[in-house]
Write a protein that holds these residues in place. Sequence first.
Motif, PDB file in Angstrom:
ATOM      1  N   VAL A  69     -14.327  17.952  -3.614  1.00 33.00           N
ATOM      2  CA  VAL A  69     -14.985  17.778  -2.236  1.00 33.00           C
ATOM      3  C   VAL A  69     -13.921  16.399  -1.477  1.00 33.00           C
ATOM      4  CG1 VAL A  69     -17.363  18.264  -2.734  1.00 33.00           C
ATOM      5  CG2 VAL A  69     -16.646  16.140  -3.268  1.00 33.00           C
ATOM      6  N   ALA A  70     -12.870  16.282  -2.071  1.00 37.75           N
ATOM      7  CA  ALA A  70     -12.075  15.233  -1.397  1.00 37.75           C
ATOM      8  C   ALA A  70     -10.446  15.930  -1.410  1.00 37.75           C
ATOM      9  CB  ALA A  70     -11.716  14.114  -2.429  1.00 37.75           C
ATOM     10  N   PHE A  71      -9.757  15.647  -0.289  1.00 38.98           N
ATOM     11  CA  PHE A  71      -8.572  16.147  -0.061  1.00 38.98           C
ATOM     12  C   PHE A  71      -7.759  15.146   0.564  1.00 38.98           C
ATOM     13  CE2 PHE A  71     -12.184  18.942   1.081  1.00 38.98           C
ATOM     14  CZ  PHE A  71     -12.147  19.860   0.345  1.00 38.98           C
ATOM     15  N   SER A  72      -6.511  15.200   0.015  1.00 36.69           N
ATOM     16  CA  SER A  72      -5.220  14.065   0.444  1.00 36.69           C
ATOM     17  C   SER A  72      -5.033  14.236   2.018  1.00 36.69           C
ATOM     18  CB  SER A  72      -4.051  14.311  -0.565  1.00 36.69           C
ATOM     19  OG  SER A  72      -3.167  13.407  -0.005  1.00 36.69           O
ATOM     20  N   TYR A  73      -5.108  13.292   2.483  1.00 40.20           N
ATOM     21  CA  TYR A  73      -4.708  13.106   3.999  1.00 40.20           C
ATOM     22  C   TYR A  73      -3.275  12.554   4.264  1.00 40.20           C
ATOM     23  CZ  TYR A  73      -5.757  12.889   8.969  1.00 40.20           C
ATOM     24  OH  TYR A  73      -5.696  12.964  10.474  1.00 40.20           O
ATOM     25  N   GLY A  74      -2.715  11.937   3.240  1.00 40.84           N
ATOM     26  CA  GLY A  74      -1.472  11.443   3.267  1.00 40.84           C
ATOM     27  C   GLY A  74      -1.515   9.976   2.881  1.00 40.84           C
ATOM     28  N   TYR A  75      -0.495   9.455   3.074  1.00 40.90           N
ATOM     29  CA  TYR A  75       0.013   7.833   2.385  1.00 40.90           C
ATOM     30  C   TYR A  75       0.424   7.076   3.721  1.00 40.90           C
ATOM     31  CZ  TYR A  75      -0.422  10.122  -2.183  1.00 40.90           C
ATOM     32  OH  TYR A  75      -1.049  10.717  -3.351  1.00 40.90           O
ATOM     33  N   ASP A  76       0.046   5.897   3.619  1.00 46.40           N
ATOM     34  CA  ASP A  76       0.266   4.813   4.603  1.00 46.40           C
ATOM     35  C   ASP A  76       1.214   3.785   3.655  1.00 46.40           C
ATOM     36  OD1 ASP A  76      -0.052   5.942   6.815  1.00 46.40           O
ATOM     37  OD2 ASP A  76      -2.249   5.112   7.026  1.00 46.40           O
ATOM     38  N   ARG A  77       1.910   2.839   4.348  1.00 43.65           N
ATOM     39  CA  ARG A  77       2.221   1.808   4.023  1.00 43.65           C
ATOM     40  C   ARG A  77       3.024   1.644   2.445  1.00 43.65           C
ATOM     41  NH1 ARG A  77      -2.158  -3.050   5.035  1.00 43.65           N
ATOM     42  NH2 ARG A  77      -0.900  -3.785   3.661  1.00 43.65           N
ATOM     43  N   LEU A  78       3.947   2.783   2.636  1.00 41.38           N
ATOM     44  CA  LEU A  78       4.413   2.982   1.151  1.00 41.38           C
ATOM     45  C   LEU A  78       5.917   2.010   1.087  1.00 41.38           C
ATOM     46  CD1 LEU A  78       5.391   4.533  -1.100  1.00 41.38           C
ATOM     47  CD2 LEU A  78       6.851   5.981   0.194  1.00 41.38           C
ATOM     48  N   ARG A  79       5.568   1.158   0.237  1.00 41.63           N
ATOM     49  CA  ARG A  79       6.866   0.277   0.109  1.00 41.63           C
ATOM     50  C   ARG A  79       7.514   0.136  -1.485  1.00 41.63           C
ATOM     51  NH1 ARG A  79       5.938   0.208   4.566  1.00 41.63           N
ATOM     52  NH2 ARG A  79       5.282  -1.243   5.841  1.00 41.63           N
ATOM     53  N   PHE A  80       8.610   0.265  -1.475  1.00 40.22           N
ATOM     54  CA  PHE A  80       9.526  -0.038  -2.699  1.00 40.22           C
ATOM     55  C   PHE A  80       9.760  -1.308  -3.047  1.00 40.22           C
ATOM     56  CE2 PHE A  80      10.957   4.187  -0.796  1.00 40.22           C
ATOM     57  CZ  PHE A  80      10.299   4.970  -1.232  1.00 40.22           C
ATOM     58  N   VAL A  81       8.923  -2.067  -3.745  1.00 44.83           N
ATOM     59  CA  VAL A  81       8.897  -3.474  -3.732  1.00 44.83           C
ATOM     60  C   VAL A  81       9.764  -4.089  -4.621  1.00 44.83           C
ATOM     61  CG1 VAL A  81       7.433  -5.462  -4.477  1.00 44.83           C
ATOM     62  CG2 VAL A  81       6.496  -3.508  -3.588  1.00 44.83           C
ATOM     63  N   ARG A  82      10.040  -3.429  -5.898  1.00 38.98           N
ATOM     64  CA  ARG A  82      11.253  -3.796  -6.749  1.00 38.98           C
ATOM     65  C   ARG A  82      12.097  -2.705  -7.498  1.00 38.98           C
ATOM     66  NH1 ARG A  82       7.371  -7.673  -7.781  1.00 38.98           N
ATOM     67  NH2 ARG A  82       7.999  -9.720  -7.746  1.00 38.98           N
ATOM     68  N   PRO A  83      13.230  -2.794  -7.848  1.00 38.84           N
ATOM     69  CA  PRO A  83      13.975  -1.753  -8.406  1.00 38.84           C
ATOM     70  C   PRO A  83      13.271  -1.397  -9.744  1.00 38.84           C
ATOM     71  CG  PRO A  83      15.143  -3.693  -8.641  1.00 38.84           C
ATOM     72  CD  PRO A  83      14.018  -4.016  -7.787  1.00 38.84           C
ATOM     73  N   VAL A  84      13.374  -0.058 -10.155  1.00 39.22           N
ATOM     74  CA  VAL A  84      13.016   0.495 -11.359  1.00 39.22           C
ATOM     75  C   VAL A  84      14.175   1.146 -11.999  1.00 39.22           C
ATOM     76  CG1 VAL A  84      11.680   2.303 -12.584  1.00 39.22           C
ATOM     77  CG2 VAL A  84      10.551   1.015 -10.812  1.00 39.22           C
ATOM     78  N   HIS A  85      14.285   0.800 -13.299  1.00 42.37           N
ATOM     79  CA  HIS A  85      15.674   1.422 -14.158  1.00 42.37           C
ATOM     80  C   HIS A  85      15.321   2.180 -15.163  1.00 42.37           C
ATOM     81  CE1 HIS A  85      17.792  -1.783 -11.883  1.00 42.37           C
ATOM     82  NE2 HIS A  85      16.930  -2.767 -12.260  1.00 42.37           N
ATOM     83  N   ILE A  86      16.171   2.805 -15.847  1.00 39.00           N
ATOM     84  CA  ILE A  86      16.185   3.760 -16.852  1.00 39.00           C
ATOM     85  C   ILE A  86      15.621   2.809 -18.119  1.00 39.00           C
ATOM     86  CG2 ILE A  86      17.479   5.035 -18.779  1.00 39.00           C
ATOM     87  CD1 ILE A  86      19.199   5.724 -16.461  1.00 39.00           C
ATOM     88  N   GLY A  87      14.407   3.275 -18.688  1.00 36.30           N
ATOM     89  CA  GLY A  87      13.799   2.612 -19.703  1.00 36.30           C
ATOM     90  C   GLY A  87      12.681   1.704 -19.207  1.00 36.30           C
ATOM     91  N   ASP A  88      12.385   1.629 -18.192  1.00 38.43           N
ATOM     92  CA  ASP A  88      11.295   0.956 -17.577  1.00 38.43           C
ATOM     93  C   ASP A  88       9.958   1.957 -17.796  1.00 38.43           C
ATOM     94  OD1 ASP A  88      12.705  -1.413 -16.850  1.00 38.43           O
ATOM     95  OD2 ASP A  88      12.551  -0.967 -14.687  1.00 38.43           O
TER      96      ASP A  88
END
Length: 149
Positions: free
Chosen positions: A79-98
Amino acid sequence: MIEQSIHFEEYDLGHVRQTTGRTITETDFVVHAGHTGDFFPHHLDAEFAKTLPGGQRIAHGTMIFSIGIGLTASVINPVAFSYGYDRLRFVRPVHIGDTIRTRVTIAAKEDDPKRTDMGRVIERCEVFNQRNEVVLAADHILLVERKSK
């Protein structure tokens, strides 16, 4: 995965759920680059990445978004449907092994201006690394049927 109907009225503001972790691999980098066509050197060139501030390759933000949100997909709510995403932020980098995990908090509920039989639920999604640092944040907007239509 389980199926559970959760109507608009049943969402509690402030409710928090957290996922298990997922370690990011070199295979993730290569597969995501192939899917998206994003072969920029800061993602795939180890020698070039040595010149970057962190000294290593940086994960695609879109990959961390996909994996981080994918980790939350444990309950199917018909009974729920994704309408989308707001305010997407890439705050810090992610590396291999994280290792990343996602915390979802019910941040807001509001009427849907177009559909009186539904409401909007805003899930604040925060992806953390193994050091408990936020690496990505976004608001997921759900359209959810009301119990009383």
